[in-house]
Design a protein around this motif. Structure first.
Motif, PDB file in Angstrom:
ATOM      1  N   LEU A  51       0.840  -1.192   0.000  1.00 58.47           N
ATOM      2  CA  LEU A  51       0.000   0.000   0.000  1.00 58.47           C
ATOM      3  C   LEU A  51       0.879   1.248   0.000  1.00 58.47           C
ATOM      4  O   LEU A  51       1.975   1.241   0.567  1.00 58.47           O
ATOM      5  N   PRO A  52       0.400   2.303  -0.622  1.00 58.33           N
ATOM      6  CA  PRO A  52       1.197   3.538  -0.597  1.00 58.33           C
ATOM      7  C   PRO A  52       1.335   4.052   0.835  1.00 58.33           C
ATOM      8  O   PRO A  52       0.432   3.892   1.650  1.00 58.33           O
ATOM      9  N   ASP A  53       2.452   4.641   1.104  1.00 62.83           N
ATOM     10  CA  ASP A  53       2.730   5.154   2.440  1.00 62.83           C
ATOM     11  C   ASP A  53       2.339   6.631   2.508  1.00 62.83           C
ATOM     12  O   ASP A  53       3.147   7.514   2.245  1.00 62.83           O
ATOM     13  N   PHE A  54       1.058   6.872   2.808  1.00 62.36           N
ATOM     14  CA  PHE A  54       0.571   8.236   2.936  1.00 62.36           C
ATOM     15  C   PHE A  54       0.854   8.726   4.353  1.00 62.36           C
ATOM     16  O   PHE A  54       0.840   7.942   5.297  1.00 62.36           O
ATOM     17  N   PRO A  55       1.077  10.032   4.492  1.00 67.41           N
ATOM     18  CA  PRO A  55       1.309  10.538   5.850  1.00 67.41           C
ATOM     19  C   PRO A  55       0.029  10.417   6.675  1.00 67.41           C
ATOM     20  O   PRO A  55      -1.068  10.567   6.141  1.00 67.41           O
ATOM     21  N   GLN A  60      -0.087  15.412   8.608  1.00 67.61           N
ATOM     22  CA  GLN A  60      -0.692  16.418   7.739  1.00 67.61           C
ATOM     23  C   GLN A  60      -0.994  17.683   8.532  1.00 67.61           C
ATOM     24  O   GLN A  60      -0.783  18.790   8.040  1.00 67.61           O
ATOM     25  N   LEU A  61      -1.483  17.517   9.749  1.00 69.59           N
ATOM     26  CA  LEU A  61      -1.776  18.684  10.579  1.00 69.59           C
ATOM     27  C   LEU A  61      -0.496  19.425  10.951  1.00 69.59           C
ATOM     28  O   LEU A  61      -0.499  20.661  11.030  1.00 69.59           O
ATOM     29  N   GLU A  62       0.587  18.707  11.158  1.00 68.10           N
ATOM     30  CA  GLU A  62       1.856  19.360  11.478  1.00 68.10           C
ATOM     31  C   GLU A  62       2.331  20.213  10.302  1.00 68.10           C
ATOM     32  O   GLU A  62       2.762  21.347  10.486  1.00 68.10           O
ATOM     33  N   GLU A  63       2.227  19.669   9.090  1.00 68.15           N
ATOM     34  CA  GLU A  63       2.581  20.443   7.900  1.00 68.15           C
ATOM     35  C   GLU A  63       1.667  21.657   7.758  1.00 68.15           C
ATOM     36  O   GLU A  63       2.111  22.740   7.391  1.00 68.15           O
TER      37      GLU A  63
END
Length: 191
Positions: A51-55, A60-63
């Motif tokens: 599976l793709p390694d999505f954050p 995402q909130l940190e970015e």
């Protein structure tokens, strides 16, 4: 070596050797072993791609927090009329509260649509509203008598504040339902 096809084929080959040692395969034992290995390799399920390694949402909130800090720095350099500045301050306080690390962010991380809406506001809507205001204000100076761009900016910021007020209310409702569920559970358990 560790593929599913090789492992399944090896099990088939071992079964062929077992048939050979019990005398069932006879003089054709190499064909039986190879055939069972091949059959096992053909019958094995294909390898699944990983599976793709999505954050994860917290990453995402940190970015998004970092981008919000950049946006805040940008907005500090923009001169806005008092009414729009007040609306922007209220909106910024609401976004700061939603993005603040802690239990609110944990609840928000469970709402991908909320994270997307915040991302869109921080990365697109607010910068575009302010930039459009700055550009339009310049043109308005050249053509007096047109509708002031401050009204549009105030309306845009009000709409964004309403949107994120609803998001905050939704997150509050999630916690209220959680609390009610715990109360019902404890009441049912005590009966």
């Amino acid at each position: 070596m560790e593929s599913r096809k090789n492992l399944t084929g090896s099990v088939g080959g071992i079964a062929g050797l077992a048939l050979t040692f019990t005398g069932v395969a006879g003089p054709y034992w190499p064909v039986v072993v190879a055939g069972l290995y091949g059959a096992g390799a053909l019958l094995a399920p294909p390898e699944r791609p990983p599976l793709p390694d999505f954050p994860d949402p917290s990453a995402q909130l940190e970015e998004l927090r970092e981008d919000f800090d950049k946006l805040s720095t940008y907005l500090a350099d923009i001169e806005l009329p008092p009414a729009a500045s007040g609306r922007l301050t209220e909106l910024s306080e609401l976004l700061t509260a939603l993005l603040d690390p802690g239990w609110v962010a944990e609840i928000l991380a469970q709402d991908p649509e909320g994270v997307h809406a915040l991302s869109r506001a921080v990365r697109q809507d607010i910068p575009e509203a302010v930039d459009t205001f700055v550009r339009t204000r310049w043109w308005t100076r050249l053509t007096p008598g047109t509708e002031p761009p401050e009204r549009h900016l105030e309306r845009q910021l009000s709409l964004l504040q309403e949107e994120f007020g609803r998001l905050a209310a939704t997150l509050r409702d999630v916690e209220a339902r959680r609390q009610e569920s715990l109360t019902r559970y404890l009441e049912d358990r005590s009966d």
